[in-house]
Design a protein around this motif. Structure first.
Motif, PDB file in Angstrom:
ATOM      1  N   UNK A   1      41.996 -50.476  90.183  1.00 47.79           N
ATOM      2  CA  UNK A   1      43.414 -50.260  89.895  1.00 47.79           C
ATOM      3  C   UNK A   1      44.014 -51.485  89.193  1.00 47.79           C
ATOM      4  N   UNK A   2      43.625 -52.666  89.637  1.00 49.99           N
ATOM      5  CA  UNK A   2      44.175 -53.871  88.998  1.00 49.99           C
ATOM      6  C   UNK A   2      43.659 -54.017  87.568  1.00 49.99           C
ATOM      7  N   UNK A   3      42.385 -53.707  87.358  1.00 51.55           N
ATOM      8  CA  UNK A   3      41.844 -53.771  85.993  1.00 51.55           C
ATOM      9  C   UNK A   3      42.545 -52.737  85.117  1.00 51.55           C
ATOM     10  N   UNK A   4      42.679 -51.519  85.640  1.00 53.29           N
ATOM     11  CA  UNK A   4      43.358 -50.474  84.866  1.00 53.29           C
ATOM     12  C   UNK A   4      44.786 -50.889  84.548  1.00 53.29           C
ATOM     13  N   UNK A   5      45.503 -51.444  85.529  1.00 52.31           N
ATOM     14  CA  UNK A   5      46.897 -51.845  85.310  1.00 52.31           C
ATOM     15  C   UNK A   5      47.000 -52.923  84.232  1.00 52.31           C
ATOM     16  N   UNK A   6      46.001 -53.800  84.160  1.00 51.25           N
ATOM     17  CA  UNK A   6      46.038 -54.877  83.171  1.00 51.25           C
ATOM     18  C   UNK A   6      45.706 -54.371  81.771  1.00 51.25           C
ATOM     19  N   UNK A   7      44.929 -53.285  81.710  1.00 49.45           N
ATOM     20  CA  UNK A   7      44.446 -52.786  80.425  1.00 49.45           C
ATOM     21  C   UNK A   7      45.397 -51.742  79.837  1.00 49.45           C
ATOM     22  N   UNK A   8      46.047 -50.997  80.718  1.00 52.95           N
ATOM     23  CA  UNK A   8      46.787 -49.795  80.337  1.00 52.95           C
ATOM     24  C   UNK A   8      48.005 -50.090  79.456  1.00 52.95           C
ATOM     25  N   UNK A   9      48.211 -49.241  78.438  1.00 49.69           N
ATOM     26  CA  UNK A   9      49.409 -49.301  77.619  1.00 49.69           C
ATOM     27  C   UNK A   9      50.139 -47.968  77.679  1.00 49.69           C
ATOM     28  N   UNK A  10      51.370 -47.955  77.183  1.00 49.65           N
ATOM     29  CA  UNK A  10      52.207 -46.761  77.323  1.00 49.65           C
ATOM     30  C   UNK A  10      51.602 -45.548  76.612  1.00 49.65           C
ATOM     31  N   UNK A  11      50.804 -45.774  75.555  1.00 46.03           N
ATOM     32  CA  UNK A  11      50.279 -44.625  74.820  1.00 46.03           C
ATOM     33  C   UNK A  11      48.857 -44.257  75.244  1.00 46.03           C
ATOM     34  N   UNK A  12      48.398 -44.809  76.352  1.00 47.84           N
ATOM     35  CA  UNK A  12      47.076 -44.435  76.852  1.00 47.84           C
ATOM     36  C   UNK A  12      47.117 -43.097  77.582  1.00 47.84           C
ATOM     37  N   UNK A  13      45.960 -42.454  77.637  1.00 48.35           N
ATOM     38  CA  UNK A  13      45.793 -41.253  78.453  1.00 48.35           C
ATOM     39  C   UNK A  13      44.751 -41.582  79.514  1.00 48.35           C
ATOM     40  N   UNK A  14      45.164 -41.445  80.764  1.00 44.25           N
ATOM     41  CA  UNK A  14      44.331 -41.901  81.871  1.00 44.25           C
ATOM     42  C   UNK A  14      43.656 -40.728  82.578  1.00 44.25           C
ATOM     43  N   UNK A  15      42.380 -40.917  82.895  1.00 43.51           N
ATOM     44  CA  UNK A  15      41.644 -39.976  83.736  1.00 43.51           C
ATOM     45  C   UNK A  15      41.108 -40.762  84.920  1.00 43.51           C
TER      46      UNK A  15
END
Lengths: 295, 197
Positions: A55-69
């Motif tokens: 979750x922490x890695x995802x939170x650091x990588x994620x941007x507003x235009x990403x689509x998450x699975x």
């Protein structure tokens, strides 16, 4: 797409300084494939073991235009996957999907999707114990030196003991790999069936261990070799039957107990793969909409 | 304090993320040229891409080494101090990040923090501005992140840069990671990359 929270949380929950710290760790992890970079893991609003590292890695990588699975043992629908997906819907307002090919970031617990990953997709693994040598050598000071000296004989002894005891390498998950010919790495408790998918994958693979405070990475197009012996080469798990619902072969299957009289079925662990195949008209022997099974 | 402090990122949260992602993919795919797709209002002495790296990744935890020309530039100092709070160090071996502007002399790579065999991550990320960079020609790159082999060239760089990069790679897992910036474009050569003529 959900409306992001406008107050209360920073984008994707973590504060900016924490994200920078994690991002720097990720950059070093990519530059040193397979090496576990220590990072100042934060307490997350979920217990350890629920994927706080991922979750922490995802939170650091994620941007507003990403689509998450988010998948848990291949499934989009289990508690862990649903909670983490909702967590990011709520704190980052990002689009989510269950379709592997539509996702830009995939957080996974213990599976790699059956659908081949593409360039620019990012696979984030939740890792419970990042140190492959930990059960052989409990002292961190010692395992660190073993990595520094590339002293991995102990792991070969462990696999050899498997052969001596069982006649074959009995390690079925968290099967140790060597990354880019240098670091011994725990692929997280994925079934060894998934190990070959890590080799030369076009996607970037990031690993986060929250409780153990480690981040590591496998860049795209990187050699990931499962340890083995010349006379006992690495083999993936094989299944006797295809998926009972979609008839897929060459995929990883979960056993489902049906009753207390020994009834069971084997179905795709990757729910998106199974659903996509069934939507395309593929049927397995126990599929409810298969003509043989209709009353 | 000069009145003309540059604002850096208009929207720090989203823009830091975008810059980080681009830098991450640059390091994950060595020798591929990326473009900064966020506007950066930076001091003229720093390339927009170099300034973006500083804004996105530096803070009070990361000592920064500046090329003498940058270190003498009050605007640069104020910009970094205000936006990042990163301590500026003269000791290259203590720097988490190091910045060399166009025309600056690239110090010996092994002057910078190399990390130890126990902790190879404790090493400098070196950001060097160049006049031109291109993929598909020049040096041959192989290693993690490169599908088969890649070609990449940047100039101007010291005449012995290839030799320096080869020695840097030979130290693996120790060594520095190099980010080359050219205006709003950049590419990276991490220590894991084998560079040949």
């Amino acid at each position: 797409m959900n409306a992001p929270l406008t107050s209360g949380y920073n984008f994707a929950y973590l504060d900016e300084q924490t994200k920078r710290m994690i991002r720097r760790a990720i950059l070093k992890a990519i530059a040193i494939p397979g090496y576990q970079v220590p990072f100042a893991s934060r307490e997350m609003p979920m217990p350890y073991g629920w994927g706080t590292g991922g979750v922490q890695v995802t939170a650091a990588v994620l941007g507003a235009d990403d689509t998450l699975k988010v998948i848990d043992q291949g499934s989009d629908d289990t508690t862990n996957a649903v909670s983490i997906r909702k967590f990011f819907e709520k704190t980052a307002g990002v689009a989510t999907t269950t379709v592997t090919s539509e996702a830009t970031v995939i957080q996974t617990r213990h599976r790699i999707p059956e659908t081949p990953l593409k360039e620019d997709q990012i696979l984030v693994y939740q890792v419970p114990i990042p140190e492959p040598l930990r059960f052989l050598e409990p002292r961190e000071t010692e395992t660190r030196t073993m990595h520094a000296l590339e002293e991995y004989g102990l792991m070969h002894v462990k696999l050899y003991e498997d052969i001596a005891r069982h006649g074959h390498i009995a390690t079925t998950y968290a099967y140790p790999v060597k990354v880019a010919g240098r670091y011994l790495m725990d692929p997280s408790p994925t079934p060894r069936f998934d190990n070959p998918k890590m080799h030369q994958s076009p996607a970037l693979q990031l690993f986060g261990a929250g409780r153990e405070k480690r981040i590591y990475a496998v860049p795209p197009y990187t050699d990931v070799v499962s340890l083995d012996f010349e006379d006992h080469p690495f083999e993936v798990n094989k299944f006797d039957k295809p998926c009972a619902l979609c008839g897929a072969e060459g995929v990883y299957l979960d056993e489902v107990i049906l009753d207390d009289r020994g009834g069971r079925m084997f179905v795709c662990s990757d729910t998106d793969h199974c659903e996509t195949r069934r939507a395309d008209g593929n049927r397995g022997e126990m599929s409810p909409d298969s003509s043989e099974n209709r009353p | 304090m000069s009145a003309a402090l540059k604002i850096g990122f208009e929207n720090p949260v989203a823009q830091s993320q975008a810059v980080f992602r681009a830098v991450m993919m640059a390091l994950a795919r060595p020798g591929t040229v990326r473009r900064l797709d966020v506007p950066v209002d930076a001091v003229p002495a720093l390339d927009p891409a170099a300034a973006a790296v500083a804004l996105a990744l530096c803070d009070y935890e990361t000592p920064v080494w500046l090329d003498p020309a940058l270190a003498a530039d009050l605007q640069v100092q104020e910009f970094l101090r205000f936006h990042t709070g990163a301590p500026v160090t003269e000791a290259r071996a203590l720097a988490s990040f190091a910045f060399v502007p166009l025309g600056g002399e690239v110090p010996a790579l092994d002057d910078f923090a190399q990390g130890s065999l126990d902790y190879p991550d404790r090493s400098t990320t070196l950001v060097v501005a160049v006049e031109a960079l291109a993929e598909g020609e020049g040096w041959r790159l192989t290693g993690p992140g490169v599908a088969g082999e890649g070609r990449f060239i940047a100039r101007p760089l010291p005449a012995d840069m290839l030799d320096r990069l080869q020695r840097n790679h030979a130290l693996f897992p120790r060594g520095v990671d190099l980010v080359l910036t050219c205006g709003d474009r950049f590419a990276a050569i991490p220590r894991s990359t084998q560079v040949d003529a």
